[in-house]
Design a protein around this motif. Structure first.
Motif, PDB file in Angstrom:
ATOM      1  N   SER A  64       0.691  -0.698   0.595  1.00  0.00           N
ATOM      2  CA  SER A  64       0.303  -0.174  -0.381  1.00  0.00           C
ATOM      3  C   SER A  64       0.738   1.275   0.255  1.00  0.00           C
ATOM      4  O   SER A  64       0.666   1.839  -0.839  1.00  0.00           O
ATOM      5  N   THR A  65       1.374   1.468   0.440  1.00  0.00           N
ATOM      6  CA  THR A  65       2.198   2.784   0.777  1.00  0.00           C
ATOM      7  C   THR A  65       3.602   2.623  -0.634  1.00  0.00           C
ATOM      8  O   THR A  65       3.206   3.703  -1.374  1.00  0.00           O
ATOM      9  N   ASN A  67       1.816   2.000  -3.616  1.00  0.00           N
ATOM     10  CA  ASN A  67       1.186   2.032  -3.937  1.00  0.00           C
ATOM     11  C   ASN A  67       1.019   3.859  -4.107  1.00  0.00           C
ATOM     12  O   ASN A  67       0.396   4.504  -4.774  1.00  0.00           O
ATOM     13  N   TYR A  68       0.715   4.110  -3.367  1.00  0.00           N
ATOM     14  CA  TYR A  68       0.412   5.105  -2.756  1.00  0.00           C
ATOM     15  C   TYR A  68       1.607   6.951  -3.008  1.00  0.00           C
ATOM     16  O   TYR A  68       1.243   7.915  -3.410  1.00  0.00           O
ATOM     17  N   ASN A  71       0.983   6.411  -6.727  1.00  0.00           N
ATOM     18  CA  ASN A  71      -0.528   7.748  -6.899  1.00  0.00           C
ATOM     19  C   ASN A  71       0.174   9.291  -7.002  1.00  0.00           C
ATOM     20  O   ASN A  71      -0.277   9.718  -7.296  1.00  0.00           O
ATOM     21  N   ALA A  72       0.810   9.598  -5.947  1.00  0.00           N
ATOM     22  CA  ALA A  72       1.724  10.512  -5.993  1.00  0.00           C
ATOM     23  C   ALA A  72       1.839  11.707  -7.396  1.00  0.00           C
ATOM     24  O   ALA A  72       1.984  12.216  -7.576  1.00  0.00           O
ATOM     25  N   GLY A 114       4.679  12.635  -2.900  1.00  0.00           N
ATOM     26  CA  GLY A 114       5.685  11.336  -4.035  1.00  0.00           C
ATOM     27  C   GLY A 114       6.614  11.242  -3.044  1.00  0.00           C
ATOM     28  O   GLY A 114       7.460  10.828  -2.998  1.00  0.00           O
ATOM     29  N   LEU A 117       6.583  10.473   0.081  1.00  0.00           N
ATOM     30  CA  LEU A 117       6.490   9.377   0.905  1.00  0.00           C
ATOM     31  C   LEU A 117       7.767   8.388   0.621  1.00  0.00           C
ATOM     32  O   LEU A 117       8.361   7.309   0.910  1.00  0.00           O
ATOM     33  N   LYS A 121       9.531   6.124   2.783  1.00  0.00           N
ATOM     34  CA  LYS A 121       9.717   4.547   2.952  1.00  0.00           C
ATOM     35  C   LYS A 121      11.025   3.859   3.426  1.00  0.00           C
ATOM     36  O   LYS A 121      11.743   3.244   3.841  1.00  0.00           O
TER      37      LYS A 121
END
Length: 124
Positions: A64-65, A67-68, A71-72, A114, A117, A121
């Protein structure tokens, strides 16, 4: 592997080459120097982030991280670069689409998210 990142990265890379050529050859005669520089900024940011998406696509799985992050970047490219293209082309034809003005910084914000994040990560 994140296929969405690879697909969007490839499409955005392709479009940035097309838009760059379009700006350099067709729009150069119709745009002011300032407008052309703005258009080129959109193309550069689109290509930079297309490359980032390709790298991420090969490195990230579908957590999920991740994908964020992807997507960002996708949303950021669409809002940032494409709003610049719309603003420049519409203003060159004296029909400036003013609603696009506030969209550009929103796209920039998504690009920043983006990157944030991605840093998050790496440190976790």
């Amino acid at each position: 592997m994140n296929e969405i990142a690879l697909i969007f990265g490839s499409v955005f890379g392709l479009l940035s080459v097309i838009f760059g050529a379009f700006g350099a050859h067709l729009l150069k005669k119709k745009l002011t120097t300032e407008q052309l520089q703005s258009f080129e900024t959109g193309v550069k940011y689109q290509m930079y982030h297309a490359i980032v998406l390709l790298v991420l696509g090969f490195q990230l799985n579908n957590e999920s991280t991740n994908n964020y992050i992807v997507n960002a970047f996708i949303i950021g490219i669409i809002l940032f670069s494409f709003s610049i293209y719309g603003l420049v082309i519409s203003s060159a034809s004296n029909k400036k689409i003013k609603i696009l003005g506030p969209i550009t910084p929103l796209g920039g914000l998504f690009l920043i998210i983006g990157w944030f994040l991605l840093i998050y990560k790496f440190i976790n």
